[in-house]
Scaffold this active site. Structure first.
Site: not given
Ligand code: APR
Length: 312
Positions: A13, A36, A85, A91, A98, A122, A178
């Site tokens: 969230a 969350d 980040r 990333r 993560n 994520t 990405h």
């Protein structure tokens, strides 16, 4: 009375998750559950957004929770939980932290929303999307990653600025991972149907491609705390919409490749058709040798990272 409304769960969230939920609510796509690890944080944001229902004219429920039982029956789950980040980080620097969050979240989704379609946000995106597919064991078409919609929107913005035209008339195409190996494709980026290679000089195009590839980093540097969220959250909502409404959008997304573009067993950004069953098709563009080798370089970079850093 039976409820035939669609259900969307947004995990995390924080900035991206809350933005995504906010856009989804305004699009009136269904009931939204914001989950969350901090229950009050999710509940507080959901209540704040709910109180905006009359002002922005949306209905449907918007609730907050930390309990995975509340995402039961979700049609789509958008995953934004994880660390963003900070200045100076790539990333990929987020991997260790993560990956464990994605594992925990994936197990909750697998148990409580086993038929859902997942949109990952994520970072590092392509690696976390692969990881999520493995953790849940969902068919690969039901797990995709949001990156290309955002990266293409960033390129669109820079092209519109350079041409001096409306963003509405620009269609950009950005493939690959990405991250720094992203592959903006000027030949497939058009303004009113005209490739930008006919509208802008080489140096301008090169500068646009470079600014697109480092578009997220530019914002991280400016914000000094956290990373971009308006455009990433909105882009994830657009992907959720494509699935919920079976829109069959042709957009770039992180998808599992099994030989397409000469890449195998890796998630990477490619053009797809996104509809009710998730990734319904991967479109294979006729790329030049240079374009194809950039895409393969990007894919192979992530393949190495999957092995070396995530043990796949
Ligand atoms: N389960 C559920 N939520 C979690 C968990 C977990 N295991 N771990 C962290 N979270 C929540 C945090 O409590 C926080 O509210 O994820 C949220 C992340 O929000 P922000 O810190 O605001 O980060 P945000 O900017 O939203 O970015 C989230 O998206 O674009 C990517 O790189 C970005 O990986 C980052 C992610």
């Amino acid at each position: 009375m039976a409820n035939s409304r669609k259900k969307i769960a947004v995990i995390g969230a924080g900035n991206v998750g809350a933005t995504c939920a906010f856009v989804l609510a305004q699009k009136k796509l269904g009931d939204i559950v914001l989950l969350d690890i901090y229950e009050g944080f999710a509940k507080g944001k959901a209540l704040d957004m709910s109180q905006n229902g009359q002002v922005l004219n949306y209905d449907g429920s918007l609730t907050g929770t930390s309990n995975y039982e509340d995402i039961a029956g979700a049609d789509v789950v958008v995953v934004t939980s994880g660390f963003p980040r900070q200045p100076g980080m790539t990333r990929e620097d987020l991997i260790a932290k993560n990956a464990s969050i994605v594992k925990q979240v994936g197990e909750g989704i697998k148990q409580h929303a086993p038929d859902s379609i997942l949109v990952m946000v994520t970072n590092p995106l392509d690696l976390m999307t692969y990881h999520m597919q493995k953790v849940t064991g969902f068919p690969a078409n039901r797990v995709c990653g949001q990156a290309g919609v955002l990266d293409s929107a960033r390129m669109t913005h820079f092209v519109a600025d350079a041409v001096g035209c409306s963003e509405e008339d620009v269609q950009a195409m950005v493939l690959g991972g990405h991250g720094d190996t992203m592959v903006p494709l000027p030949r497939f980026t058009t303004v009113g149907g005209i490739a930008i290679t006919h509208l802008l000089d080489e140096d301008t195009i090169e500068a646009i491609c470079q600014r697109t590839a480092s578009g997220g980093g530019e914002i991280v540097k400016l914000l000094e705390r956290g990373s971009a969220f308006y455009a990433p959250g909105s882009a994830a909502a657009i992907m959720a919409e494509a699935v919920l409404m079976d829109r069959k959008r042709l957009i770039p997304a992180s998808a599992y490749l099994t030989g397409e573009y000469g890449l195998d067993d890796v998630y990477i950004g490619v053009p797809v058709i996104l509809g009710a069953s998730g990734i319904e098709r991967i479109i294979q563009l006729e790329l030049s040798n240079e374009e194809l080798s950039s895409l393969q370089k990007s894919g192979n970079f992530y393949k190495t990272q999957l092995t070396e850093l995530l043990g796949y």
